[in-house]
Design an enzyme around this catalytic site. Structure first.
Site, mmCIF file in Angstrom:
data_model
loop_
_atom_site.group_PDB
_atom_site.id
_atom_site.type_symbol
_atom_site.label_atom_id
_atom_site.label_comp_id
_atom_site.label_asym_id
_atom_site.label_seq_id
_atom_site.Cartn_x
_atom_site.Cartn_y
_atom_site.Cartn_z
ATOM 1 N N CYS A 1 0.792 -1.239 0.000
ATOM 2 C CA CYS A 1 0.000 0.000 0.000
ATOM 3 C C CYS A 1 0.820 1.283 0.000
ATOM 4 C CB CYS A 1 -0.928 0.006 1.213
ATOM 5 S SG CYS A 1 -1.926 -1.481 1.390
ATOM 6 N N LYS B 1 -8.602 6.194 1.333
ATOM 7 C CA LYS B 1 -7.483 5.752 2.177
ATOM 8 C C LYS B 1 -6.198 6.537 1.885
ATOM 9 C CE LYS B 1 -4.557 1.614 2.484
ATOM 10 N NZ LYS B 1 -4.502 0.157 2.314
ATOM 11 N N HIS C 1 -2.876 6.491 4.071
ATOM 12 C CA HIS C 1 -1.773 5.554 4.357
ATOM 13 C C HIS C 1 -0.391 6.081 3.966
ATOM 14 C CE1 HIS C 1 -0.664 1.007 4.808
ATOM 15 N NE2 HIS C 1 -0.253 1.764 5.820
ATOM 16 N N LYS D 1 0.482 -10.322 -3.345
ATOM 17 C CA LYS D 1 0.751 -9.053 -2.670
ATOM 18 C C LYS D 1 1.944 -9.235 -1.715
ATOM 19 C CE LYS D 1 -1.141 -6.016 0.878
ATOM 20 N NZ LYS D 1 -2.313 -5.615 1.683
#
Length: 555
Positions: free
Chosen positions: A94, A148, A150, A317
């Site tokens: 992310c 989001k 982050h 991921k």
């Protein structure tokens, strides 16, 4: 042997060549009644509206046009009418992808090359980095973010509204409950994570599913803004990141999926697809669409244990295999020249920074050392990409590969270090590249996680270098490192060159002051500049007093 021979031949060649469809386009007023056309509404405007939609943890296979069993009619339609990016790369997690999108720089040039920013870390995107919304504001854009963040929040200066956004509505952390917006980082370290600008959005704590809530906010922004003024809208949906939650009605088409994680994931993606349909409808309704550029991207590969699928790519991921970094992506816009096409040129998430600033008629300062390229002509007109390589990453503090060494790296590179690089058709990985299974659709056929169907490779003991021709072998099945040592050396030298430009890693230990209990039950900025200044002044005062005392003694 035959496959290896074919791949080797291609490798040598590469070495030498180094309610969905009813979208109305007229602007409408309340209740759907058509509004009168504004003066000059049909005239082309030079600065386009930019809508960047970032999905979270969407797997490479998890879109209809990549063969998924999950229905995504909106994404399929937008991509089919636009340009599909089929050689498009992001980062495996992310924070790295988001930082590279917003700065146009590789992680090694921002200090965020290791892992993600944790909620309790006093860390954020370094303040000396100019951001995409800041550059767009310079040329008259209104900039809004929904979703989001982050990218860190320990200081107020790290918040989205301090990094170029006129408004922010969303979450600061990497994940949280889709309904309550509550997040526990560890036992007893829990708090609320929904913000409107710089304050906790308690008024919005009404139990609405975040994908739908964010879409409603986008609709409100579009309704309130004047389409005659350029708009940058960054929509970073929480979906389809865990926890796996979705409203009941979206499960309707997926009751037959036995694997509970895959079923929930499918429902979440169906809801996300509908949300993007509603955003597109709003762009048309309020007069933005004809002068807009819609970019859709996932932030990294899918997580099979959480329902995502990257088949037929390898890995997931958090890894530097193709399944972790090759993403779903497309551009949809009436301004494209080659609509309905597929772009197979090399594109990376850092490229959006210079591309969008150039489209917005902005200026890129000469002293900003970017890693991205302007790829608009590549996408819109089908020209060759100016990009020939991608540094996927160099992470000097990731768990070292036990058998890595300088000797294995021909004295050029320590292969214990986790790194990955792409140059033309070639991709090199060193160190510990992460979970390396291929996870076919059959793996989701049972009620629980099932790894019996996964394809695995048992590497010879001590292996820390891999080389693939990604053009010929996109699924990373045939390692060519032993066959082409000269290519390995070339790529190791390129890694070494990149490493000389790296800044120190920013990955501080957790700060106990970050506990939401000390901040009214909310995750938010805890570092107080005044406190630091007081301590500094107090320290200076004490030193001065000490000096005077010593001076008296000397006299």
């Amino acid at each position: 042997r035959m496959v290896a021979a074919v791949l080797a031949g291609l490798s040598l060649l590469s070495l030498l060549t180094c309610g969905y469809l009813a979208w109305g386009s007229r602007r409408a007023g309340p209740g759907g009644t058509p509004l009168a056309e504004e003066p000059g509404a049909g005239a082309p405007r030079s600065q386009p509206h930019i809508i960047f939609i970032l999905a979270d943890d969407q797997g490479f296979r998890d879109v209809g046009y990549h063969g998924s069993e999950i229905r995504t009619p909106t994404l399929d339609k937008l991509a089919a009418e636009g340009v599909k990016l089929e050689n498009y790369y992001v980062q495996p997690m992310c924070t790295p992808s988001r930082s590279q999108l917003i700065t146009g720089k590789y992680q090694i040039h921002t200090g965020l090359q290791h892992s993600i920013i944790r909620p309790t870390q006093p860390n954020c995107l370094p303040l000396d980095n100019v951001t995409l919304p800041q550059k767009l504001k310079e040329v008259g854009y209104s900039t809004h973010m929904v979703g989001k963040w982050h990218l860190g929040f320990y200081r107020r200066e790290c918040m989205p509204t301090q990094r170029g956004f006129d408004s922010f509505f969303g979450s600061l952390l990497g994940s949280g409950d889709y309904y309550t917006h509550f997040k526990c980082d560890s036992p007893g370290i829990c708090g609320y994570d929904l913000y409107e600008n710089d304050n906790a959005a308690w008024d919005h704590d009404t139990g609405i599913y975040s994908t739908q809530m964010y879409t409603q906010k986008v609709q409100q922004i579009l309704a309130a803004h004047n389409p005659g003024k350029p708009l940058f809208l960054y929509i970073a949906y929480q979906a389809v990141h865990s926890p796996l939650q979705a409203p009941g009605r979206y499960f309707e088409h997926y009751r037959s999926i036995n694997n509970i994680n895959r079923r929930r994931y499918a429902a979440m993606l169906a809801c996300l697809d509908e949300a993007i349909n509603n955003v597109t409808l709003a762009l048309k309704k309020y007069g933005y669409y004809d002068n807009s550029i819609i970019i859709y991207s996932s932030d990294n590969g899918g997580q099979p244990m959480a329902g995502g699928s990257n088949w037929p790519l390898r890995g997931s991921k958090g890894t530097y295999w193709e399944g972790g970094i090759r993403a779903v992506g497309f551009v949809h816009s009436p301004l494209l020249k080659n609509k309905g096409s597929v772009c197979k040129e090399l594109v990376h998430i850092t490229d959006w920074f210079p591309t969008l600033i150039t489209l917005a008629e902005g200026q890129i300062d000469e002293d900003i050392q970017l890693d991205g390229y302007d790829i608009w002509e590549t996408i819109s007109e089908g020209r060759r990409s100016p990009r020939v390589d991608i540094l996927h990453n160099i992470d000097p503090i990731y768990t070292k590969a036990k058998n890595g060494s300088w000797a294995a790296g021909y004295g050029i590179w320590n292969t214990a270090i986790q790194s990955a690089i792409r140059v033309n058709h070639w991709k090199l990985l060193t160190g510990n590249p992460g979970y390396s299974d291929w996870v076919p659709p059959q793996a989701f056929s049972n009620a629980g996680p099932n790894r019996w169907h996964n394809e695995r490779v048992s590497w010879s003991a001590g292996k820390t270098v891999w080389l693939f021709n990604i053009t010929a072998d996109p699924y990373e099945r045939v390692d060519l490192s032993a066959r082409y040592p000269d290519v390995v050396k070339q790529l190791l030298r390129r890694l070494s060159q990149f490493n000389k430009t790296a800044v120190p890693v920013r990955y501080p230990p957790k700060d106990p002051r970050s506990n939401p209990k000390l901040n009214g039950g909310v995750w938010g900025p805890w570092f107080k500049e005044d406190e630091k200044k007081k301590k500094s002044d107090k320290s200076k005062g004490a030193n001065k007093q000490k000096k005077n005392k010593n001076k008296k003694k000397a006299n």
